[in-house]
Scaffold this motif. Structure first.
Motif, PDB file in Angstrom:
ATOM      1  N   VAL A 103     116.632 -35.269  17.326  1.00 36.98           N
ATOM      2  CA  VAL A 103     117.428 -34.596  18.542  1.00 36.98           C
ATOM      3  C   VAL A 103     118.542 -34.222  18.502  1.00 36.98           C
ATOM      4  O   VAL A 103     119.103 -34.703  18.249  1.00 36.98           O
ATOM      5  N   HIS A 104     118.318 -32.654  17.705  1.00 31.98           N
ATOM      6  CA  HIS A 104     119.630 -32.671  18.078  1.00 31.98           C
ATOM      7  C   HIS A 104     120.224 -31.155  18.390  1.00 31.98           C
ATOM      8  O   HIS A 104     119.014 -30.666  18.349  1.00 31.98           O
ATOM      9  N   HIS A 119     120.057 -28.289  17.435  1.00 34.30           N
ATOM     10  CA  HIS A 119     118.635 -26.901  16.617  1.00 34.30           C
ATOM     11  C   HIS A 119     117.805 -26.992  17.653  1.00 34.30           C
ATOM     12  O   HIS A 119     116.689 -26.326  17.404  1.00 34.30           O
ATOM     13  N   ASN A 120     116.998 -27.948  17.710  1.00 37.29           N
ATOM     14  CA  ASN A 120     115.839 -28.284  17.992  1.00 37.29           C
ATOM     15  C   ASN A 120     115.948 -28.829  19.820  1.00 37.29           C
ATOM     16  O   ASN A 120     114.335 -29.539  20.178  1.00 37.29           O
ATOM     17  N   GLU A 121     116.939 -29.611  20.641  1.00 38.64           N
ATOM     18  CA  GLU A 121     116.759 -29.467  21.550  1.00 38.64           C
ATOM     19  C   GLU A 121     116.216 -29.263  23.010  1.00 38.64           C
ATOM     20  O   GLU A 121     115.656 -30.271  23.164  1.00 38.64           O
ATOM     21  N   GLU A 122     116.096 -27.938  22.724  1.00 33.71           N
ATOM     22  CA  GLU A 122     115.585 -27.143  23.760  1.00 33.71           C
ATOM     23  C   GLU A 122     113.770 -27.740  23.664  1.00 33.71           C
ATOM     24  O   GLU A 122     113.111 -28.182  24.779  1.00 33.71           O
ATOM     25  N   GLU A 123     113.875 -27.864  22.019  1.00 35.91           N
ATOM     26  CA  GLU A 123     112.053 -27.809  21.807  1.00 35.91           C
ATOM     27  C   GLU A 123     111.284 -29.114  22.692  1.00 35.91           C
ATOM     28  O   GLU A 123     110.357 -29.351  22.446  1.00 35.91           O
ATOM     29  N   ARG A 124     112.353 -30.220  21.688  1.00 39.20           N
ATOM     30  CA  ARG A 124     111.741 -31.632  22.013  1.00 39.20           C
ATOM     31  C   ARG A 124     111.800 -32.448  23.339  1.00 39.20           C
ATOM     32  O   ARG A 124     110.918 -32.975  23.592  1.00 39.20           O
TER      33      ARG A 124
END
Ligand code: SAM
Length: 280
Positions: free
Chosen positions: A57-58, A60-65
């Motif tokens: 979870v970083h 660049h993908n925080e929103e999707e996660r």
């Protein structure tokens, strides 16, 4: 069904021993560890024999996660969030996840520990009764100087994170915007073998950075002492009035330069005084 807990877990900022017993217990017990960089964190986790499932979870993908993490927590699974170093959310990912989980009624629990900003404040010898964490300054000089200008009248100690590439130019900007005499501390490589703190007026810290290439290597926290409270009071009210009147015809910085030329008072002092007067 009871929902799971999201733990926000601080990890070391250099020395692997700087992890709490509670952090190790939680990381061992959770169903999933959400890590900023799973490969990076694997070293720490292996060191402590932690083999919980990892999920990246970083930024660049925080929103999707968020959706995935919410489903796991609603199913009753527990999740620990860690970043590459120190406390998650502090110049690190996690804010959007924590906000979303709180909004969905998920319990969020802190497992506190290292944070470079707080560690630097605790050893630098600058005032700690009031401080402002700013994080990273903009990389481009113009924007960086503008941000420093906006902080000129702040009376609390300013706390910045800075990369080795930019530490020197950043202190140069502190000298030019806030003056050579402002007290500055650079705290580098905290908790590591070459931990060093240099606390001195800004111009002296700049010379120290330039005198040895080792001084600009590593990870840095930059601290800048706040403005003197009530700086406006030491400037003659007539000068302040002149500044105010001049400021009606030109930008404040220019007005400070003009009044400084006429009175001999440093333009930084005039600028701080004008900002405080505006605040008042
Ligand atoms: N979340 C972390 C924390 O709690 O401090 C900060 C993460 S931020 C991405 C990384 C920055 O923190 C580095 O570029 C540096 O400015 C600062 N930093 C991290 N570890 C440090 C250390 N051991 N000594 C000095 N500064 C450090």
């Amino acid at each position: 069904m009871t929902t799971g807990i999201l733990y926000i877990v601080a990890t070391p900022i250099g020395n692997l021993n700087d992890i709490t017993l509670r952090a190790i217990d939680v990381l061992k017990q959770v169903d999933v560890i959400a890590a900023e960089d799973t490969r990076h964190s694997k070293k720490l986790l292996d060191h402590y024999g932690i083999d919980s499932k990892l999920m990246a979870v970083h930024d660049h993908n925080e929103e999707e996660r968020i959706h995935t993490l919410l489903s796991l927590l609603q199913e009753g699974q527990s999740v620990a969030m860690i970043s590459d170093a120190g406390t998650p959310l502090i110049s690190d990912p996690g804010f959007r996840v924590v906000r979303a989980m709180r909004q969905s009624g998920i319990e969020v629990v802190s497992i506190p520990g290292p944070c470079a900003a707080v560690a630097a404040l605790s050893i630098a010898g600058l005032p700690t009764d009031r401080f402002l964490f700013v994080g990273f300054l903009p990389p481009k000089q113009k924007a960086r100087q503008a941000e420093l200008e906006s902080l000129l009248a702040e009376t609390g100690t300013l706390v910045f994170y800075e990369s080795p590439k930019r530490i020197q130019s950043c202190v140069e900007d502190v000298v030019s915007v806030m003056g050579a005499e402002r007290m500055v501390a650079v705290a580098k490589e905290i908790t590591k073998s070459f931990e060093t703190v240099k606390t001195a007026p800004a111009a002296e810290v700049l010379s120290w950075l330039a005198e040895d290439q080792h001084h600009t290597r590593g990870e840095f926290v930059l601290l800048v002492q706040g403005a003197e409270p009530g700086a406006a009071a030491v400037i003659d009210p007539k000068v302040l009035r002149a500044l105010q009147m001049t400021g009606e015809y030109m930008p404040l910085k220019k007005a400070c330069a003009v009044v400084s030329e006429l009175t001999g008072i440093p333009k930084n002092a005039l600028y701080e005084a004008a900002l405080q007067q505006n605040k008042g």
